[in-house]
Design a protein around this motif. Structure first.
Motif, PDB file in Angstrom:
ATOM      1  N   ALA A  14       0.894  -1.043  -0.209  1.00  7.13           N
ATOM      2  CA  ALA A  14       0.081  -0.069   0.084  1.00  7.13           C
ATOM      3  C   ALA A  14       0.861   1.282   0.085  1.00  7.13           C
ATOM      4  N   PRO A  15       0.153   2.267  -0.478  1.00  5.53           N
ATOM      5  CA  PRO A  15       1.189   3.605  -0.619  1.00  5.53           C
ATOM      6  C   PRO A  15       1.367   4.186   0.915  1.00  5.53           C
ATOM      7  N   GLU A  16       2.216   4.755   1.193  1.00  4.40           N
ATOM      8  CA  GLU A  16       2.257   5.554   2.476  1.00  4.40           C
ATOM      9  C   GLU A  16       1.707   6.675   2.780  1.00  4.40           C
ATOM     10  N   GLY A  17       1.447   7.357   1.443  1.00  4.99           N
ATOM     11  CA  GLY A  17       0.897   8.494   1.316  1.00  4.99           C
ATOM     12  C   GLY A  17       0.846   8.901  -0.260  1.00  4.99           C
ATOM     13  N   PHE A  18       0.461  10.092  -0.398  1.00  9.41           N
ATOM     14  CA  PHE A  18       0.337  10.616  -1.901  1.00  9.41           C
ATOM     15  C   PHE A  18       1.220  11.956  -2.196  1.00  9.41           C
ATOM     16  N   ASP A  19       1.961  12.219  -1.209  1.00 10.73           N
ATOM     17  CA  ASP A  19       2.753  13.306  -1.695  1.00 10.73           C
ATOM     18  C   ASP A  19       4.122  12.894  -2.032  1.00 10.73           C
ATOM     19  N   PRO A  20       4.690  12.722  -3.149  1.00 11.46           N
ATOM     20  CA  PRO A  20       5.622  12.071  -3.541  1.00 11.46           C
ATOM     21  C   PRO A  20       7.157  12.407  -2.718  1.00 11.46           C
ATOM     22  N   GLY A  21       6.964  13.821  -2.172  1.00  7.45           N
ATOM     23  CA  GLY A  21       8.214  14.349  -1.717  1.00  7.45           C
ATOM     24  C   GLY A  21       8.385  13.575  -0.183  1.00  7.45           C
ATOM     25  N   MET A  22       7.628  12.991   0.378  1.00  9.89           N
ATOM     26  CA  MET A  22       7.417  12.590   1.825  1.00  9.89           C
ATOM     27  C   MET A  22       7.923  11.199   1.656  1.00  9.89           C
ATOM     28  N   TRP A  23       7.923  10.496   0.748  1.00 12.40           N
ATOM     29  CA  TRP A  23       8.154   8.953   0.913  1.00 12.40           C
ATOM     30  C   TRP A  23       9.133   8.597  -0.256  1.00 12.40           C
ATOM     31  N   ASP A  24       9.842   7.354   0.129  1.00 18.97           N
ATOM     32  CA  ASP A  24      10.899   6.818  -0.797  1.00 18.97           C
ATOM     33  C   ASP A  24      10.550   5.156  -1.080  1.00 18.97           C
ATOM     34  N   ALA A  25       9.488   4.763  -0.537  1.00 20.26           N
ATOM     35  CA  ALA A  25       9.320   3.272  -0.850  1.00 20.26           C
ATOM     36  C   ALA A  25       8.731   3.110  -2.377  1.00 20.26           C
ATOM     37  N   ALA A  26       9.061   1.968  -2.944  1.00 18.32           N
ATOM     38  CA  ALA A  26       8.863   1.785  -4.049  1.00 18.32           C
ATOM     39  C   ALA A  26       7.316   1.588  -4.384  1.00 18.32           C
ATOM     40  N   GLY A  27       6.662   1.030  -3.345  1.00 18.09           N
ATOM     41  CA  GLY A  27       5.109   0.850  -3.767  1.00 18.09           C
ATOM     42  C   GLY A  27       4.427   2.230  -3.858  1.00 18.09           C
ATOM     43  N   PRO A  58      -4.086  14.157  -3.762  1.00 12.96           N
ATOM     44  CA  PRO A  58      -2.863  14.562  -4.601  1.00 12.96           C
ATOM     45  C   PRO A  58      -3.710  15.471  -5.923  1.00 12.96           C
ATOM     46  N   VAL A  59      -2.891  16.318  -6.239  1.00  7.72           N
ATOM     47  CA  VAL A  59      -3.067  17.179  -7.343  1.00  7.72           C
ATOM     48  C   VAL A  59      -1.692  17.063  -8.248  1.00  7.72           C
ATOM     49  N   GLY A  60      -1.607  16.514  -9.427  1.00 13.02           N
ATOM     50  CA  GLY A  60      -0.628  16.566  -9.949  1.00 13.02           C
ATOM     51  C   GLY A  60      -0.679  17.078 -11.627  1.00 13.02           C
ATOM     52  N   THR A  61       0.114  16.741 -12.383  1.00  9.86           N
ATOM     53  CA  THR A  61      -0.082  17.015 -13.803  1.00  9.86           C
ATOM     54  C   THR A  61      -0.072  15.886 -14.736  1.00  9.86           C
ATOM     55  N   GLY A  62      -0.049  14.842 -14.060  1.00 10.90           N
ATOM     56  CA  GLY A  62       0.308  13.384 -14.858  1.00 10.90           C
ATOM     57  C   GLY A  62      -1.006  12.855 -15.816  1.00 10.90           C
ATOM     58  N   PRO A  63      -0.594  11.924 -16.424  1.00 13.84           N
ATOM     59  CA  PRO A  63      -1.630  11.393 -17.184  1.00 13.84           C
ATOM     60  C   PRO A  63      -2.888  10.573 -16.481  1.00 13.84           C
ATOM     61  N   TYR A  64      -2.585  10.557 -15.166  1.00 11.85           N
ATOM     62  CA  TYR A  64      -3.870  10.065 -14.226  1.00 11.85           C
ATOM     63  C   TYR A  64      -4.121  10.919 -13.031  1.00 11.85           C
TER      64      TYR A  64
END
Length: 528
Positions: free
Chosen positions: A35-48, A204-210
């Motif tokens: 499972a994701p640890e969260g949805f802020d990419p800057g806060m986490w480094d786990a592969a999932g 989360p709010v990004g610019t990606g394809p999904y």
């Protein structure tokens, strides 16, 4: 001549034909292993977590699919000063952030968003950080961004300049990594006004394809195609990450068609998968590594002789026969794989239990000691069975008088406890993004990264890593990294285990999926 009724029907018929691909698009379900640890990419480094956020966020630059070369993403091009201290990025125009039920952007992406993203990493007094006490940006911290980056400037709405305190020839590659996904400053300000800063990690709010739809904890992350995406429209309209931590469950779900692509397969499952005509296997020799990280704050493990004794008492041949029966994995000797430029070929592993006992006596532990070993609770290509590995280590170390208490936890709890230093030894791993030695050494083994589970800090080693970053001469860089690996092997903060081949199983109808050298997944332009 067409009859009147035919003339009226023809446009409608053509319209329905043009809409056919969209109507025929099928949902794509990925069986994730964590499972994701969260949805802020800057806060986490786990592969999932990175696999999840990478579908929604983008950096200034990215890695070309299937390799480590850089390509434009939210920046259209960039320039690097001759001294590798100034990096200037020209930003892409017309990029829209995600429109969601919780956020409606009023402007397109610009330099303010880049500053917002990186100032959170650099300024403890940034309003978002003050509103989120104790927030930790793991990767920027481990890369020592505060020491590396002097300033980030907005030259105009579509030009950003990073000025470094020290030369770093690899800096641009950092900005292609998952942690550097760009946030919306406008969304951040909305959260601050509403006193909801923590939602930057939940919605989360990004610019990606999904774009994000929903998250059912430990069960599923649901995303949908971003209709405003600046790139190619996605044929897959619904993307679902189905969380299946058990490898047997993932295998069964793939076979039953409940998911269409799955996290990396174990060696023991490959025969079953290859025998099925409805399944195909992606394969890549990944830039990865598994290791056992010592807690150097542990009284016994703080002694180099003890760490060496534990290393040389591991029967790696027996481990590999049991965990990697196909023979696709390679025993790890150094801190990064042999495919990385600068690998030190002179280093060797050793198996010598008798010498290990002598080293323990020399270190003051003739009767051994006791330690807690954290067994990895999730399946990884370089460590397909953490509990079985723990049992084999327990037996090997028991022969030299070391009593091992095996402990394991749910993955998020496992990471938290390791971060807090509650272990003696814990199982971990790393996958390189950019194909450079710095990507293995800097975020894992420098003093800046010593707040993690290893607690390793060596001034001589740090100096060499900094020299490697600052050196543009390839031959000199190789010499620097060879020396750094000699220190690593002498000090042994890790017991290196394996580099592995990664297999991604998927249904035959999955199209467009390209494997990445770091084992990550990217579903842009993937469909069925």
């Amino acid at each position: 001549m067409l009859k009147p009724c035919t003339r009226l029907l023809l446009p409608a018929l053509l319209g329905s034909l043009l809409m056919a691909p969209a109507l025929a698009a099928k949902p794509l379900v990925y069986c994730a292993d964590a499972a994701p640890e969260g949805f802020d990419p800057g806060m986490w480094d786990a592969a999932g977590t990175n696999n999840t956020t990478a579908q929604m966020f983008q950096g200034l630059v990215g890695f070309k699919r299937g390799g480590t070369a850089l390509e434009p993403q939210l920046a259209t091009h960039w320039e690097v000063s001759p001294d590798a201290k100034v990096f200037t990025f020209k930003l892409r125009r017309g990029v829209k952030f995600h429109t969601t039920p919780y956020f409606k952007p009023t402007r397109t992406f610009n330099a303010d968003d880049v500053l917002f993203t990186f100032q959170r990493f650099l300024d403890p007094k940034h309003p978002m950080n003050l509103a989120m006490p104790g927030v930790l940006f793991i990767y920027p911290q481990n890369l020592n961004f505060n020491d590396q980056i002097d300033k980030v400037e907005k030259l105009d709405d579509y030009t950003v300049r990073f000025t470094l305190r020290k030369a770093n020839v690899t800096f641009a590659t950092y900005l292609a990594m998952a942690f550097a996904g760009i946030h919306s400053a406008e969304y951040g300000n909305q959260l601050l006004r509403n006193k909801q800063a923590n939602n930057i990690n939940n919605y989360p709010v990004g610019t990606g394809p999904y774009r994000f739809v929903s998250y059912q904890k430990d069960a599923a992350v649901r995303m949908e195609a971003n209709p405003d995406y600046w790139g190619k429209p996605q044929q897959t309209k619904k993307l679902i990450f189905l969380i299946a931590k058990d490898a047997n469950v993932r295998l069964q779900k793939l076979v039953n068609g409940e998911c269409h692509i799955a996290a990396s397969a174990r060696d023991v499952d490959l025969a079953t998968l290859t025998a099925r005509p409805d399944i195909k296997l992606g394969k890549i020799q990944a830039l990865n590594l598994s290791y056992l990280a010592f807690n150097l704050k542990h009284p016994a493990l703080s002694k180099r002789e003890v760490r060496e004794a534990l290393d040389i008492s591991v029967d790696r041949n027996a481990v590999f026969k049991t965990l990697f029966p196909r023979g696709d994995a390679m025993q790890a000797v150094s801190a990064f794989p042999p495919a990385i430029v600068g690998y030190n070929k002179s280093l060797k592993n050793e198996f010598n239990p008798a010498k290990a006992k002598q080293l323990l006596s020399k270190a003051g532990f003739p009767n051994g000691f006791e330690l807690d070993l954290f067994a990895l609770p999730v399946v990884r290509p370089t460590n397909p069975n953490g509990l079985l590995l723990a049992q084999m280590l327990q037996a090997d170390w028991g022969k030299i008088g070391v009593k091992v208490n095996i402990k394991s936890y749910e993955f998020a709890e496992y990471l938290r406890r390791a971060k807090n230093g509650e272990h003696g030894v814990y199982m971990s791993g790393w996958s390189g993004d950019n194909g450079d030695a710095d990507d293995f050494l800097a975020p894992n083994l420098t003093c800046a990264a010593s707040q993690g589970g290893t607690r390793f800090c060596n001034a001589e080693f740090d100096k060499l890593v900094e020299e490697g970053r600052a050196t543009t001469d390839p031959a000199k860089r190789i010499k620097i990294y060879e020396k750094a690996q000699e220190i690593f092997k002498r000090e042994r903060p890790w017991i290196t285990l394996a580099h592995s081949t990664v297999y991604i199983p998927m249904k035959k109808d999955v199209q467009g999926f390209v494997m990445a050298p770091n084992g990550s997944v990217d579903f842009e332009n993937v469909y069925r």
